[in-house]
Design a protein around this motif. Structure first.
Motif, mmCIF file in Angstrom:
data_model
loop_
_atom_site.group_PDB
_atom_site.id
_atom_site.type_symbol
_atom_site.label_atom_id
_atom_site.label_comp_id
_atom_site.label_asym_id
_atom_site.label_seq_id
_atom_site.Cartn_x
_atom_site.Cartn_y
_atom_site.Cartn_z
ATOM 1 N N GLY A 1 0.790 -1.225 0.000
ATOM 2 C CA GLY A 1 0.000 0.000 0.000
ATOM 3 C C GLY A 1 0.821 1.272 0.000
ATOM 4 O O GLY A 1 0.277 2.353 -0.170
ATOM 5 N N GLN A 2 2.115 1.158 0.172
ATOM 6 C CA GLN A 2 2.971 2.346 0.218
ATOM 7 C C GLN A 2 3.295 2.828 -1.196
ATOM 8 O O GLN A 2 3.557 2.049 -2.099
ATOM 9 N N VAL A 3 3.284 4.127 -1.350
ATOM 10 C CA VAL A 3 3.560 4.772 -2.629
ATOM 11 C C VAL A 3 5.003 5.248 -2.655
ATOM 12 O O VAL A 3 5.544 5.695 -1.641
ATOM 13 N N ALA A 4 5.609 5.157 -3.827
ATOM 14 C CA ALA A 4 6.929 5.742 -4.068
ATOM 15 C C ALA A 4 6.837 6.649 -5.277
ATOM 16 O O ALA A 4 6.114 6.349 -6.231
ATOM 17 N N ILE A 5 7.547 7.755 -5.222
ATOM 18 C CA ILE A 5 7.710 8.633 -6.368
ATOM 19 C C ILE A 5 9.103 8.347 -6.924
ATOM 20 O O ILE A 5 10.090 8.380 -6.187
ATOM 21 N N VAL A 6 9.157 8.044 -8.202
ATOM 22 C CA VAL A 6 10.395 7.601 -8.835
ATOM 23 C C VAL A 6 10.866 8.634 -9.849
ATOM 24 O O VAL A 6 10.093 9.072 -10.706
ATOM 25 N N PHE A 7 12.139 9.012 -9.737
ATOM 26 C CA PHE A 7 12.805 9.847 -10.727
ATOM 27 C C PHE A 7 13.422 8.889 -11.731
ATOM 28 O O PHE A 7 14.321 8.125 -11.397
ATOM 29 N N LYS A 8 12.917 8.864 -12.950
ATOM 30 C CA LYS A 8 13.313 7.867 -13.948
ATOM 31 C C LYS A 8 14.020 8.529 -15.111
ATOM 32 O O LYS A 8 13.454 9.368 -15.806
ATOM 33 N N LEU A 9 15.284 8.173 -15.315
ATOM 34 C CA LEU A 9 16.029 8.676 -16.468
ATOM 35 C C LEU A 9 15.437 8.127 -17.754
ATOM 36 O O LEU A 9 14.949 6.993 -17.784
ATOM 37 N N ASN A 10 15.510 8.897 -18.836
ATOM 38 C CA ASN A 10 14.975 8.465 -20.119
ATOM 39 C C ASN A 10 15.830 7.407 -20.797
ATOM 40 O O ASN A 10 15.360 6.729 -21.702
ATOM 41 N N GLU A 11 17.089 7.272 -20.369
ATOM 42 C CA GLU A 11 17.936 6.192 -20.870
ATOM 43 C C GLU A 11 18.914 5.779 -19.783
ATOM 44 O O GLU A 11 19.208 6.540 -18.873
ATOM 45 N N ARG A 12 19.380 4.573 -19.894
ATOM 46 C CA ARG A 12 20.278 4.018 -18.877
ATOM 47 C C ARG A 12 21.708 4.502 -19.143
ATOM 48 O O ARG A 12 22.219 4.366 -20.255
ATOM 49 N N PRO A 13 22.378 5.040 -18.113
ATOM 50 C CA PRO A 13 23.769 5.486 -18.314
ATOM 51 C C PRO A 13 24.707 4.282 -18.412
ATOM 52 O O PRO A 13 24.357 3.174 -17.989
ATOM 53 N N PRO A 14 25.909 4.500 -18.939
ATOM 54 C CA PRO A 14 26.893 3.412 -19.005
ATOM 55 C C PRO A 14 27.223 2.869 -17.609
ATOM 56 O O PRO A 14 27.128 3.592 -16.616
ATOM 57 N N GLU A 15 27.621 1.613 -17.543
ATOM 58 C CA GLU A 15 27.944 0.961 -16.285
ATOM 59 C C GLU A 15 28.982 1.753 -15.501
ATOM 60 O O GLU A 15 30.000 2.179 -16.036
ATOM 61 N N GLY A 16 28.693 1.964 -14.215
ATOM 62 C CA GLY A 16 29.622 2.613 -13.309
ATOM 63 C C GLY A 16 29.718 4.119 -13.446
ATOM 64 O O GLY A 16 30.433 4.757 -12.689
ATOM 65 N N GLU A 17 29.004 4.715 -14.371
ATOM 66 C CA GLU A 17 29.085 6.157 -14.585
ATOM 67 C C GLU A 17 28.156 6.887 -13.623
ATOM 68 O O GLU A 17 26.990 6.539 -13.485
ATOM 69 N N ILE A 18 28.706 7.899 -12.949
ATOM 70 C CA ILE A 18 27.916 8.771 -12.077
ATOM 71 C C ILE A 18 27.669 10.056 -12.858
ATOM 72 O O ILE A 18 28.605 10.746 -13.249
ATOM 73 N N LEU A 19 26.413 10.363 -13.087
ATOM 74 C CA LEU A 19 26.054 11.523 -13.902
ATOM 75 C C LEU A 19 26.026 12.794 -13.073
ATOM 76 O O LEU A 19 25.603 12.782 -11.915
ATOM 77 N N ASN A 20 26.448 13.896 -13.691
ATOM 78 C CA ASN A 20 26.279 15.187 -13.036
ATOM 79 C C ASN A 20 24.951 15.790 -13.496
ATOM 80 O O ASN A 20 24.242 15.220 -14.323
ATOM 81 N N ARG A 21 24.625 16.924 -12.956
ATOM 82 C CA ARG A 21 23.322 17.531 -13.237
ATOM 83 C C ARG A 21 23.132 17.831 -14.716
ATOM 84 O O ARG A 21 22.059 17.586 -15.277
ATOM 85 N N GLN A 22 24.151 18.360 -15.380
ATOM 86 C CA GLN A 22 24.040 18.693 -16.796
ATOM 87 C C GLN A 22 23.790 17.440 -17.634
ATOM 88 O O GLN A 22 22.990 17.461 -18.579
ATOM 89 N N GLU A 23 24.440 16.347 -17.308
ATOM 90 C CA GLU A 23 24.242 15.094 -18.041
ATOM 91 C C GLU A 23 22.828 14.553 -17.829
ATOM 92 O O GLU A 23 22.204 14.056 -18.767
#
Length: 111
Positions: free
Chosen positions: A74-96
């Motif tokens: 019954g618990q709701v989650a709000i999910v921030f979903k990227l439009n595409e999956r980043p490369p493995e191990g990559e940490i994206l910055n805000r601009q990316e």
């Protein structure tokens, strides 16, 4: 309904945190704000850039919080979903993240 007084989980991906049946649908930012205002929230956002963008869009301080979260029935989650999956191990910055694009989802654990 079980879960009606539980805080909204905030995720940076549509992840089933435990076994169960889930419903996932698009949600706009205004509806996301209403859920958070009504129930409060627990951040399970694991990346600084995502926490910054969500804080700005939702107009509340959302901390990065790399926790092991277990969504209740019954618990709701709000999910921030990227439009595409980043490369493995990559940490994206805000601009990316802004370049890739994103949407919001509402994810409810049904059973």
């Amino acid at each position: 309904m079980k879960g009606e007084n539980l805080p909204v989980g905030l995720f940076n991906g549509t992840v089933a945190t435990t076994n169960g049946l889930y419903s996932i649908n698009d949600i706009d930012i205004d509806m996301a704000k209403r859920y958070i205002e009504q129930y409060g929230f627990i951040s399970a956002i694991g990346h600084v850039a995502t926490a910054e963008i969500m804080s700005e869009l939702l107009k509340i301080n959302i901390p990065m919080n790399r926790i092991q979260f277990h969504q209740e029935i019954g618990q709701v989650a709000i999910v921030f979903k990227l439009n595409e999956r980043p490369p493995e191990g990559e940490i994206l910055n805000r601009q990316e993240i802004e370049r890739i694009g994103y949407s919001f989802k509402i994810m409810e654990r049904l059973e």
